[in-house]
Design a protein around this motif. Structure first.
Motif, short mmCIF file in Angstrom:
data_model
loop_
_atom_site.label_atom_id
_atom_site.label_comp_id
_atom_site.label_asym_id
_atom_site.label_seq_id
_atom_site.Cartn_x
_atom_site.Cartn_y
_atom_site.Cartn_z
N GLU A 2 -3.10 1.98 -4.19
CA GLU A 2 -3.19 3.41 -3.88
C GLU A 2 -3.97 3.64 -2.59
O GLU A 2 -5.11 3.20 -2.45
CB GLU A 2 -3.85 4.16 -5.04
N GLY A 3 -3.31 4.30 -1.62
CA GLY A 3 -3.92 4.61 -0.33
C GLY A 3 -3.96 3.44 0.64
O GLY A 3 -4.48 3.58 1.74
N GLY A 16 0.83 -1.20 0.00
CA GLY A 16 0.00 0.00 0.00
C GLY A 16 0.86 1.25 0.00
O GLY A 16 1.92 1.28 0.63
N THR A 17 0.40 2.28 -0.68
CA THR A 17 1.17 3.53 -0.72
C THR A 17 1.17 4.23 0.64
O THR A 17 1.99 5.11 0.86
CB THR A 17 0.62 4.48 -1.80
N TRP A 26 1.45 -1.32 -6.44
CA TRP A 26 1.07 -0.40 -5.37
C TRP A 26 -0.45 -0.28 -5.30
O TRP A 26 -1.09 0.00 -6.31
CB TRP A 26 1.68 0.98 -5.61
N ARG A 61 7.63 3.82 0.45
CA ARG A 61 7.69 3.58 -0.99
C ARG A 61 9.10 3.77 -1.58
O ARG A 61 9.59 2.92 -2.32
CB ARG A 61 6.68 4.49 -1.70
N VAL A 100 -8.14 0.54 2.40
CA VAL A 100 -8.13 1.79 1.66
C VAL A 100 -9.41 2.54 1.99
O VAL A 100 -10.51 2.01 1.79
CB VAL A 100 -8.06 1.54 0.13
#
Length: 181
Positions: free
Chosen positions: A149-150, A121-122, A147, A129, A157
């Protein structure tokens, strides 16, 4: 072992015709986890009902570290023993302790001839990262990162259902595995 994400991935692999053995180690001791992973692989090798081939090791969080350590050991003993490694939410460092990433990535950087897929996860506070991307650049093995996102360390997320995230993750993992068989 009964985490929804693991059950979901096991169902996805079964639907794709891929055998998935999942297990858990209640101990937080890293060395114990690696030995337990090794024992599971050794046990599968003794079964006469089928022959192990195209073995992919996978783990989530500390299980990903254990899978990487075992992958390194197995490949040192026998080239081609492992077809690939899937690391979901690899804990590159404890929260706020990014300096530990060098030690925690030793097994990854030492792997050779074993492709690696990272799913992270980002917003994972245990896998910055830039640090993971730096480790990937240093690795001898081919590797890629998907990845979310979030996504947090648990790949939650905000604003997305758990099912939609699991569908994304499972789809990426199965596509990657099937590309490497």
């Amino acid at each position: 072992m009964n985490l929804k994400a693991l059950r979901s991935l096991a169902g996805c692999t079964a639907t794709s015709g891929v055998l998935c053995l999942r297990f858990t180690c209640k101990s937080l001791n890293f060395t114990y986890r690696v030995r337990a992973f090794q024992a599971a692989v050794d046990y599968l090798k003794t079964l006469q009902r089928f022959t192990l081939s195209n073995v992919f090791l996978a783990g989530r969080s500390m299980g990903a570290r254990a899978a990487a350590a075992l992958g390194r050991q197995l490949c040192a003993a026998e080239e081609g023993a492992v077809r690939g490694l899937v690391c979901v939410s690899f804990p590159l460092h404890p929260p706020g302790q990014t300096h530990t990433h060098v030690k925690r990535s030793e097994d990854l950087r030492a792997l050779s001839h074993v492709p690696v897929l990272f799913v992270s996860g980002t917003a994972d506070n245990m896998c910055e990262r830039k640090l993971l991307e730096s480790v990937v650049e240093q690795m001898k093995s081919s590797s890629s990162v998907h990845w979310v996102e979030g996504g947090s360390h648990g790949l939650a997320v905000k604003g997305r259902t758990e099912e939609s995230v699991l569908e994304e993750v499972n789809s990426r993992i199965m596509t990657w595995i099937l590309e490497h068989v």
